[in-house]
Design a protein around this motif. Structure first.
Motif, PDB file in Angstrom:
ATOM      1  N   GLY A  76      -1.534   2.677   4.566  1.00 26.21           N
ATOM      2  CA  GLY A  76      -0.645   2.813   3.726  1.00 26.21           C
ATOM      3  C   GLY A  76       0.725   3.621   4.120  1.00 26.21           C
ATOM      4  O   GLY A  76       1.927   3.458   3.656  1.00 26.21           O
ATOM      5  N   LEU A 115       0.898   4.047  -2.789  1.00 27.32           N
ATOM      6  CA  LEU A 115       0.555   5.314  -2.486  1.00 27.32           C
ATOM      7  C   LEU A 115       1.667   6.424  -2.913  1.00 27.32           C
ATOM      8  O   LEU A 115       1.380   7.302  -3.318  1.00 27.32           O
ATOM      9  N   PRO A 144      -3.565   3.778  -2.444  1.00 26.26           N
ATOM     10  CA  PRO A 144      -2.875   2.748  -1.903  1.00 26.26           C
ATOM     11  C   PRO A 144      -3.414   1.236  -2.733  1.00 26.26           C
ATOM     12  O   PRO A 144      -3.043   0.175  -2.416  1.00 26.26           O
ATOM     13  N   MET A 188       1.069  -1.024  -0.011  1.00 22.02           N
ATOM     14  CA  MET A 188       0.140  -0.011  -0.042  1.00 22.02           C
ATOM     15  C   MET A 188       0.894   1.243   0.121  1.00 22.02           C
ATOM     16  O   MET A 188       0.610   2.342  -0.619  1.00 22.02           O
ATOM     17  N   GLY A 189       1.868   1.069   0.826  1.00 20.69           N
ATOM     18  CA  GLY A 189       2.904   2.384   0.753  1.00 20.69           C
ATOM     19  C   GLY A 189       3.664   2.668  -0.569  1.00 20.69           C
ATOM     20  O   GLY A 189       3.716   3.904  -0.871  1.00 20.69           O
TER      21      GLY A 189
END
Length: 406
Positions: free
Chosen positions: A148, A115, A121, A111-112
């Motif tokens: 995220g 993002l 994300p 997710m990070g």
């Protein structure tokens, strides 16, 4: 004095401490020897010794009849049963081990990465379907956008043990719990059920995404108990920006804030933070959010969620048409709790904790897809309630003006 309270306070609390650490040590040992999940086995091999040493220390205190240093011992056991195995697994993972983290850690880190590179994300349904079959499950991110953030260190600085998402889960968890206990004082049993209880320690060391959500909810309750409704809104709003599990607590605290005349102080943070995290995601791809956060957990994704603990909701959903029956039961219980909440609104933070705990327990038992580890939410909330009873939402200790800085 009621029987549970008498048991809890026997020998200055040491008898219950000894039982907790003995059972925890047995659980960790069984996990280390029999678990089919390798991160869990690795946790048990380290946590067993922390629990065993704590049990011996408590037994010595029982013999000497000196119930001293209980809060300090709880923090030390948390360090040995959760933080130490977390760091060990993070270091081993950075060294190349691929069996030292659960999927939740990978999902938060993915997710990070998304993002940081795309502004959202989430992957769309078409993008997930286009992945190889073995990667489609990890293509889903069934969390709120704020989760995220815990993956951004790895996205920005690369793979190392420091950028492991669990390290940041632990930092937020520790910060929230320390802040809550600074408000409420040293309530050992409440602290134990949020830290050293095996379901919490194991979850933090191997996956960890639920612990900052829980800790922020507990902090929000502590803030309500001491009259800090603006801070409570920010805490529960941050939790709701991470995971949907915080929304039942948020709803109960909205009613408490309304009942006590603090809703204007509470709502900006409680609703503002989740909305702020959703706006950029909706601007990029609102459909991807719906696919990940709603369709996938309800069983309508490209692949099926592995969250299949044998609770009533899951068992009912396995029958023909059972998924709709389970969802119907879940909605019916939610409506019943909502009616009770409005007819008999909580007037204290302790009552709000009980509402939240029993409500989440019912939801976890009836959800078609759920995990055994989710029980950490109701357990901690219900045990947290006694720590809140020294205050009321309408009669906080007003002689201490520091409580009203926010």
């Amino acid at each position: 004095m009621r029987l549970p309270a008498r048991i809890d306070q026997a020998a200055g609390g040491l008898a219950a401490d000894a039982a907790l650490y003995a059972v925890s040590a047995a659980f960790a040992l069984v996990t280390a020897l029999t678990s089919t999940l390798l991160p869990h086995r690795a946790w048990g091999a380290v946590a067993f010794w922390a629990y065993l040493v704590a049990f011996v220390v408590v037994v010595v205190q029982l013999v000497l009849r000196r119930p001293a240093f209980r809060p300090a011992l709880t923090w030390l056991v948390w360090g040995g049963s959760a933080l130490l195995p977390l760091v060990v697994q993070a270091v081993q993972r950075s060294g190349g081990r691929t069996d030292r983290a659960q999927e939740e850690v990978l999902v938060a880190e993915h997710m990070g990465e998304r993002l940081a590179h795309t502004g959202t994300p989430y992957l769309s349904r078409d993008a997930i379907a286009a992945l190889p079959s073995g990667e489609q499950l990890l293509g889903y991110a069934p969390y709120q956008p704020g989760m995220g953030i815990f993956g951004l260190p790895r996205a920005w600085f690369g793979a190392s043990w420091v950028t492991d998402a669990r390290v940041w889960f632990a930092l937020v968890t520790a910060g929230a719990l320390i802040a809550a206990l600074r408000l409420l004082g040293p309530h050992v049993r409440a602290l134990q059920f949020a830290t050293v209880l095996p379901i919490c320690a194991l979850t933090l060391a191997t996956g960890g995404d639920d612990l900052p959500v829980l800790a922020l909810c507990l902090l929000a309750l502590a803030c309500c108990a001491t009259g800090r409704y603006a801070a409570a809104g920010l805490a529960v709003g941050a939790a709701a920006a991470l995971k949907l599990f915080a929304f039942p607590v948020l709803a109960v605290l909205v009613v408490l804030a309304w009942r006590t005349g603090n809703v204007r102080r509470f709502l900006p943070g409680a609703l503002g933070l989740p909305v702020l995290t959703l706006l950029p995601v909706f601007a990029v791809d609102a459909g991807a959010f719906v696919e990940n956060v709603f369709r996938f957990p309800l069983g309508h994704g490209v692949v099926t969620s592995p969250a299949q603990s044998p609770f009533p909701g899951y068992l009912i959903s396995q029958a023909p048409g059972g998924r709709y029956v389970a969802i119907g039961l879940l909605v019916a219980v939610a409506l019943a709790i909502a009616v009770l909440l409005l007819r008999r609104p909580p007037r204290t933070a302790a009552a709000a904790a009980l509402f939240s705990g029993y409500g989440l327990l019912a939801a976890i038992l009836l959800m078609p897809t759920t995990r055994f580890g989710y029980l950490l939410y109701p357990l901690a909330l219900l045990v947290w309630a006694p720590a809140l009873r020294q205050y009321t939402a309408v009669d906080a200790p007003r002689s201490d003006t520091a409580l009203y800085r926010l």
